[in-house]
Design an enzyme around this catalytic site. Structure first.
Site, PDB file in Angstrom:
ATOM      1  N   ASP A  38       0.586  -1.500  -0.030  1.00 45.27           N
ATOM      2  CA  ASP A  38       0.306  -0.125   0.292  1.00 45.27           C
ATOM      3  C   ASP A  38       0.488   1.837  -0.416  1.00 45.27           C
ATOM      4  OD1 ASP A  38      -2.687   1.702   0.272  1.00 45.27           O
ATOM      5  OD2 ASP A  38      -1.937   1.543   2.346  1.00 45.27           O
ATOM      6  N   ASP A  43       3.049   4.966  -5.396  1.00 41.00           N
ATOM      7  CA  ASP A  43       2.278   6.172  -4.955  1.00 41.00           C
ATOM      8  C   ASP A  43       3.326   7.439  -5.679  1.00 41.00           C
ATOM      9  OD1 ASP A  43       0.985   8.722  -4.433  1.00 41.00           O
ATOM     10  OD2 ASP A  43       0.539   8.261  -2.509  1.00 41.00           O
ATOM     11  N   HIS A  95      -7.836  10.101   3.786  1.00 41.97           N
ATOM     12  CA  HIS A  95      -7.225   9.051   5.359  1.00 41.97           C
ATOM     13  C   HIS A  95      -7.458   9.478   6.609  1.00 41.97           C
ATOM     14  CE1 HIS A  95      -4.567   8.144   1.334  1.00 41.97           C
ATOM     15  NE2 HIS A  95      -4.935   6.833   1.958  1.00 41.97           N
ATOM     16  N   HIS A 149      -9.023   5.254  -2.347  1.00 40.04           N
ATOM     17  CA  HIS A 149      -8.059   5.145  -0.636  1.00 40.04           C
ATOM     18  C   HIS A 149      -9.871   5.667  -0.334  1.00 40.04           C
ATOM     19  CE1 HIS A 149      -4.240   3.745  -1.817  1.00 40.04           C
ATOM     20  NE2 HIS A 149      -4.869   3.315  -2.503  1.00 40.04           N
ATOM     21  N   GLY A 150      -8.982   5.693   1.479  1.00 44.73           N
ATOM     22  CA  GLY A 150      -9.115   6.669   2.206  1.00 44.73           C
ATOM     23  C   GLY A 150     -11.132   6.252   2.575  1.00 44.73           C
ATOM     24  N   ALA A 151     -11.582   5.632   3.035  1.00 48.01           N
ATOM     25  CA  ALA A 151     -12.561   5.053   3.043  1.00 48.01           C
ATOM     26  C   ALA A 151     -13.228   4.359   4.167  1.00 48.01           C
ATOM     27  CB  ALA A 151     -12.819   4.096   1.390  1.00 48.01           C
ATOM     28  N   ASN A 154     -10.271   0.550   0.183  1.00 43.41           N
ATOM     29  CA  ASN A 154      -9.274   0.373   0.607  1.00 43.41           C
ATOM     30  C   ASN A 154      -9.466   1.447   2.514  1.00 43.41           C
ATOM     31  OD1 ASN A 154      -7.302   0.379  -0.794  1.00 43.41           O
ATOM     32  ND2 ASN A 154      -6.162   1.627  -0.216  1.00 43.41           N
ATOM     33  N   ILE A 155      -9.738  -0.133   2.872  1.00 44.06           N
ATOM     34  CA  ILE A 155     -10.294  -0.172   4.858  1.00 44.06           C
ATOM     35  C   ILE A 155      -9.106  -0.123   6.169  1.00 44.06           C
ATOM     36  CG2 ILE A 155     -11.662  -0.707   6.499  1.00 44.06           C
ATOM     37  CD1 ILE A 155     -13.228  -1.247   3.465  1.00 44.06           C
ATOM     38  N   SER A 182      -8.667   2.081   8.818  1.00 45.46           N
ATOM     39  CA  SER A 182      -8.993   3.331  10.266  1.00 45.46           C
ATOM     40  C   SER A 182      -9.738   2.458  10.381  1.00 45.46           C
ATOM     41  CB  SER A 182      -9.169   4.381   9.855  1.00 45.46           C
ATOM     42  OG  SER A 182      -8.204   5.443   9.542  1.00 45.46           O
TER      43      SER A 182
HETATM   44  P1  13P Z   1      -8.518   4.855   5.697  1.00 50.25           P
HETATM   45  O1  13P Z   1      -8.372   5.832   6.745  1.00 50.25           O
HETATM   46  O2  13P Z   1     -10.272   5.366   6.234  1.00 50.25           O
HETATM   47  O3  13P Z   1      -8.951   3.077   6.347  1.00 50.25           O
HETATM   48  O4  13P Z   1      -8.358   4.520   4.563  1.00 50.25           O
HETATM   49  C1  13P Z   1      -7.144   3.327   4.284  1.00 50.25           C
HETATM   50  C2  13P Z   1      -5.826   3.415   3.273  1.00 50.25           C
HETATM   51  O5  13P Z   1      -6.521   4.067   1.929  1.00 50.25           O
HETATM   52  C3  13P Z   1      -4.766   2.866   3.010  1.00 50.25           C
HETATM   53  O6  13P Z   1      -4.171   3.665   2.121  1.00 50.25           O
HETATM   54  O1  G3H Z   2      -3.255   4.847   3.888  1.00 53.80           O
HETATM   55  C1  G3H Z   2      -2.261   4.258   4.733  1.00 53.80           C
HETATM   56  C2  G3H Z   2      -2.373   3.684   5.216  1.00 53.80           C
HETATM   57  O2  G3H Z   2      -3.651   3.459   6.382  1.00 53.80           O
HETATM   58  C3  G3H Z   2      -1.328   3.109   6.437  1.00 53.80           C
HETATM   59  O3  G3H Z   2      -1.236   3.727   7.581  1.00 53.80           O
HETATM   60  O4  G3H Z   2       1.579   4.596   7.170  1.00 53.80           O
HETATM   61  O5  G3H Z   2       0.260   4.051   9.798  1.00 53.80           O
HETATM   62  O6  G3H Z   2       0.226   1.688   8.228  1.00 53.80           O
HETATM   63  P1  G3H Z   2      -0.085   3.542   8.095  1.00 53.80           P
HETATM   64 ZN    ZN Z   3      -4.798   4.669   1.124  1.00 53.25          ZN
END
Ligand code: 13P
Ligand code: G3H
Ligand code: ZN
Length: 311
Positions: free
Chosen positions: A82, A104, A180, A213-215, A256-257, A259
């Site tokens: 990721d 990325d 995110h 992402h950020g979902a 992507n999940i 959080s």
């Molecule tokens: P969240 O912070 O919304 O869970 O997004 C995670 C993510 O995009 C990881 O790449």
């Molecule tokens: O998009 C980011 C992910 O939530 C990963 O977060 O770099 O803290 O592991 P992290």
């Molecule tokens: Zn992400």
């Protein structure tokens, strides 16, 4: 079945109008919580590892956990990097057994993003590893890079055809208003996603898998548990589930999940400590956190992604 890349999963997801869950993993409890839900619901899944998760848990440990998940369940499982920050990290993951990587380059000027992404694609494809690129920056914290809401930008649909054509990527992450972390909207702000951009992107890239992402939806039940038992997460707000369902039925094939898993684990552990102050066996409190993750993922598979029964 060995670990798979994302090609076949995304083809079926696109055609079937559903999305695959891409869940971030950092330790055994998280892997098992996700996998137990996928096993019971016969769902394909992407387990993804950020560069900082790889640093924390170490490559070999995470690889072994994910392989164990595959051996135990026989499910189609992809192991994905990721937010790959550079070519070297992507190469290390490709060489080290990952079946999919994200490079990325979204923070780079367009031409530099193309050049870097193409370099990763050219290397990855020799080994059958699929590659996700990104166009447009999300707000929030990505792997120690903090993007402020003002600096975040929506994906420009005018750029997507050229980007995909020149790089050869297998999927594309776009920015349509997700971000995110657990604080995605200001209090009182109405959550909104730019479905018009998603539609325009998919019109220009017919049949091509899009990534969101950020979902995370940031369960208010979990926020209440965290806050009740000593935490402080006021004003945490996520993406409404119905918006993600809508995106899943469109060109979005990967959601992507991270959080939501962190929140579930934290809520389970905080509650456990509050209700059993005498406990100090990690299996007791981590076990409750793991169960909480399984419940969250089960709900996603059935009610949000629509991928239950699709393995
Ligand atoms: P969240 O912070 O919304 O869970 O997004 C995670 C993510 O995009 C990881 O790449
Ligand atoms: O998009 C980011 C992910 O939530 C990963 O977060 O770099 O803290 O592991 P992290
Ligand atoms: Zn992400």
């Amino acid at each position: 079945m060995p670990l798979v890349n994302t090609k076949e999963m995304f083809k079926k997801a696109y055609e079937g109008g559903y999305a695959i869950g891409a869940f971030n993993v950092n330790d055994m409890e998280i892997v098992q919580g996700i996998i137990d839900a996928c096993k019971k619901n016969n769902a394909p899944v992407i387990l993804q590892v950020s560069a900082s998760a790889r640093k924390y848990a170490r490559h070999g440990y995470l690889l072994a956990l994910v392989k164990a998940a595959e051996e135990e369940t026989g499910l189609p499982i992809a192991l994905h990097l990721d937010h790959g920050p550079d070519f070297e990290t992507c190469k290390a993951c490709i060489d080290g057994g990952f079946t999919s990587v994200m490079i990325d380059g979204s923070h780079l000027p367009f031409e530099e993003n193309i050049a870097l992404t193409k370099k990763v694609v050219d290397y990855a494809h020799q080994f059958g590893v699929t590659v996700e690129g990104e166009l447009g920056q999300l707000a929030g914290v990505e792997d120690e890079v903090n993007v402020s809401a003002e600096d975040a930008s929506y994906t420009n649909p005018d750029q997507v055809e050229e980007f995909v054509k020149k790089t050869g990527v297998d999927s594309l992450a776009i920015a349509i208003g997700t971000s995110h972390g657990a604080f995605k909207f200001k209090p009182g702000q109405k959550p909104q996603l730019r479905f018009d951009i998603l539609e325009e992107v998919s019109r220009r890239l017919p049949g091509f898998p899009i990534v969101l992402h950020g979902a995370s939806s940031v369960s208010q039940e979990h926020i209440a548990i965290v806050n009740k038992f000593g935490g402080k997460m006021n004003d945490a707000i996520g993406i409404p589930e119905e918006m993600l369902r809508e995106a899943s039925s469109m060109a979005v094939c990967k959601i992507n999940i991270d959080s939501d898993l962190r929140l579930a684990l934290t809520a389970g552990i905080r509650r456990h400590f509050a209700e059993h102050p005498e406990h100090f066996d990690p299996r007791q409190y981590l076990g409750e956190g793991r169960n909480e993750i399984e419940a969250v993922v089960t709900n996603k598979l059935i009610n949000v992604l629509g991928c239950a029964g699709k393995a």
